[in-house]
Design a protein around this motif. Structure first.
Motif, PDB file in Angstrom:
ATOM      1  N   GLU A   1       0.857  -1.190   0.000  1.00  0.00           N
ATOM      2  CA  GLU A   1       0.000   0.000   0.000  1.00  0.00           C
ATOM      3  C   GLU A   1       0.888   1.234   0.000  1.00  0.00           C
ATOM      4  N   VAL A   2       1.054   1.827  -1.161  1.00  0.00           N
ATOM      5  CA  VAL A   2       1.949   2.975  -1.309  1.00  0.00           C
ATOM      6  C   VAL A   2       1.147   4.264  -1.150  1.00  0.00           C
ATOM      7  N   ALA A   3       1.601   5.115  -0.239  1.00  0.00           N
ATOM      8  CA  ALA A   3       0.900   6.372   0.016  1.00  0.00           C
ATOM      9  C   ALA A   3       1.893   7.510   0.194  1.00  0.00           C
ATOM     10  N   PHE A   4       1.472   8.699  -0.210  1.00  0.00           N
ATOM     11  CA  PHE A   4       2.242   9.912   0.044  1.00  0.00           C
ATOM     12  C   PHE A   4       1.878  10.359   1.450  1.00  0.00           C
ATOM     13  N   VAL A   5       2.851  10.303   2.336  1.00  0.00           N
ATOM     14  CA  VAL A   5       2.601  10.431   3.770  1.00  0.00           C
ATOM     15  C   VAL A   5       3.285  11.666   4.343  1.00  0.00           C
ATOM     16  N   VAL A   6       2.611  12.308   5.309  1.00  0.00           N
ATOM     17  CA  VAL A   6       3.192  13.440   6.032  1.00  0.00           C
ATOM     18  C   VAL A   6       2.972  13.235   7.527  1.00  0.00           C
ATOM     19  N   PRO A   7       3.819  13.837   8.367  1.00  0.00           N
ATOM     20  CA  PRO A   7       3.582  13.766   9.814  1.00  0.00           C
ATOM     21  C   PRO A   7       2.308  14.527  10.175  1.00  0.00           C
TER      22      PRO A   7
ATOM     23  N   LEU B   1      -1.888  11.417   2.205  1.00  0.00           N
ATOM     24  CA  LEU B   1      -2.470  12.481   1.389  1.00  0.00           C
ATOM     25  C   LEU B   1      -2.831  12.024  -0.011  1.00  0.00           C
ATOM     26  N   VAL B   2      -2.092  11.045  -0.551  1.00  0.00           N
ATOM     27  CA  VAL B   2      -2.297  10.590  -1.925  1.00  0.00           C
ATOM     28  C   VAL B   2      -2.058   9.084  -1.991  1.00  0.00           C
ATOM     29  N   SER B   3      -2.884   8.389  -2.759  1.00  0.00           N
ATOM     30  CA  SER B   3      -2.618   6.982  -3.035  1.00  0.00           C
ATOM     31  C   SER B   3      -1.635   6.894  -4.189  1.00  0.00           C
ATOM     32  N   GLY B   4      -0.550   6.155  -3.977  1.00  0.00           N
ATOM     33  CA  GLY B   4       0.412   5.963  -5.051  1.00  0.00           C
ATOM     34  C   GLY B   4       0.040   4.822  -5.971  1.00  0.00           C
ATOM     35  N   MET B   5      -1.028   4.128  -5.639  1.00  0.00           N
ATOM     36  CA  MET B   5      -1.447   2.945  -6.395  1.00  0.00           C
ATOM     37  C   MET B   5      -2.506   3.301  -7.432  1.00  0.00           C
ATOM     38  N   SER B   6      -2.879   2.306  -8.198  1.00  0.00           N
ATOM     39  CA  SER B   6      -3.943   2.493  -9.179  1.00  0.00           C
ATOM     40  C   SER B   6      -5.309   2.298  -8.537  1.00  0.00           C
ATOM     41  N   ARG B   7      -5.336   2.080  -7.236  1.00  0.00           N
ATOM     42  CA  ARG B   7      -6.603   1.938  -6.521  1.00  0.00           C
ATOM     43  C   ARG B   7      -6.539   2.678  -5.191  1.00  0.00           C
ATOM     44  N   LYS B   8      -7.675   2.774  -4.530  1.00  0.00           N
ATOM     45  CA  LYS B   8      -7.795   3.559  -3.310  1.00  0.00           C
ATOM     46  C   LYS B   8      -7.018   2.928  -2.159  1.00  0.00           C
TER      47      LYS B   8
END
Length: 316
Positions: free
Chosen positions: A124-130, A216-223
């Motif tokens: 599960e790839v996500a654009f992550v922030v603290p 903040l953002v899904s890096g995948m092709s799905r949610k």
């Protein structure tokens, strides 16, 4: 538990059925070397060793895990060139090794130089922030950048760096993109305040559940499973994704019976949450996801083409 992707289920069923008699009778002609494309002690290493342990318990095979780290599996792929094709040599890496790792031609290999066996799960790839930054959405992140706040963003692979660059380009913002070693290194930098954001694969889920990190953002092709309202990269104008599968592959022209038996056997283990391996995948990635046969080959082929296009787009 994650199920097979619809196409994956059909392809896996076809692949196994087509060689059912061969797979059913196949046993390794000797001890197996299972390469692991990451250093000892990490999540991938644990996953591979637990799968090896279960294969030994179920079939009486002798399996020796061997860590062959480097470039997400590209070094492992090179190591397996010329190895026996009888099923006694294969390994666990990630799909990025076969697309971005080979797309620029520098590796001297293409995906045709390996035999794909089966995936174990999708990271599960996500654009992550603290959470301490106070940003609740990607719009908040963009607003901070446009207000003049310097943003330090990490990337753990060149592919992720290129996607991050394009995401910022589409949003009209500048980011200081820094290469970071591994997911654990990324998380440590985020928690320490050395980085403001970055794409992370799976390892961030505990922090999200604890309210320490925000996707903040899904890096995948799905949610995303934890933050389904987060936009996809496609929603932000980036026509690429970071679908990263953990997957087994072996040397080129691997025996078809061995390939089928290994795909079938590993699939059963990773989809069974009562096994140690299945439980690990459930806890860290939401469950196993086994794709084999034509569906896996189609995914690899399309990812290879997409990687070349991404490289071109990021260089413009």
């Amino acid at each position: 538990m994650k199920k097979f992707l619809a196409l994956g289920a059909i392809a896996l069923g076809y692949s196994i059925a087509a060689t059912a008699s061969l797979a059913e009778d196949w046993t390794p002609p000797g001890p197996i070397t299972m390469h692991i494309a990451f250093p000892p002690g990490g999540g991938t290493d644990s996953q591979a060793r637990l799968i090896a342990e279960e294969l030994e318990n179920r079939y009486g095979w002798t399996i020796t895990p061997q860590n062959t780290p480097g470039k997400s599996g590209l070094i492992m792929a090179k190591e397996m060139q010329g190895a026996p094709v009888d099923g006694t040599v294969f390994g666990l890496g990630i799909s990025e090794a076969l697309d971005y790792g080979m797309a620029d031609g520098a590796a001297g290999m293409t995906p045709d130089d390996v035999t794909p066996i089966v995936t174990t799960t999708l990271a599960e790839v996500a654009f992550v922030v603290p959470a301490s930054k106070g940003w609740k959405s990607f719009d908040d992140f963009v607003a901070a950048a446009k207000s003049g706040e310097p943003l330090r963003v990490g990337a753990i692979t060149p592919k992720i760096a290129d996607v991050t660059y394009l995401m910022g380009k589409e949003a009209g913002i500048e980011m200081n993109i820094t290469m970071v070693k591994g997911g654990r290194g990324m998380l440590n930098a985020l928690y320490a305040g050395d980085l403001d954001a970055g794409f992370v694969a799976g390892a961030h889920s505990k922090g999200v559940k604890a309210g320490e990190l925000v996707e903040l953002v899904s890096g995948m092709s799905r949610k995303l499973s934890l933050t389904p309202d987060a936009p996809l990269l496609a929603d932000l104008g980036v026509p690429y994704n970071l679908d990263i599968y953990f997957m087994y592959f072996g040397p080129k022209d691997m025996d078809s019976a061995a390939q089928a038996k290994l795909a079938q056997s590993i699939s059963e283990i990773v989809l069974d949450e009562t096994t140690k391996a299945g439980a690990l995948l459930k806890a860290n990635f939401g469950g196993g996801e086994a794709i084999s046969g034509e569906a896996l080959q189609a995914f690899i082929d399309s990812s290879f083409v997409s990687a070349k296009e991404l490289m071109q787009a990021a260089s413009e």
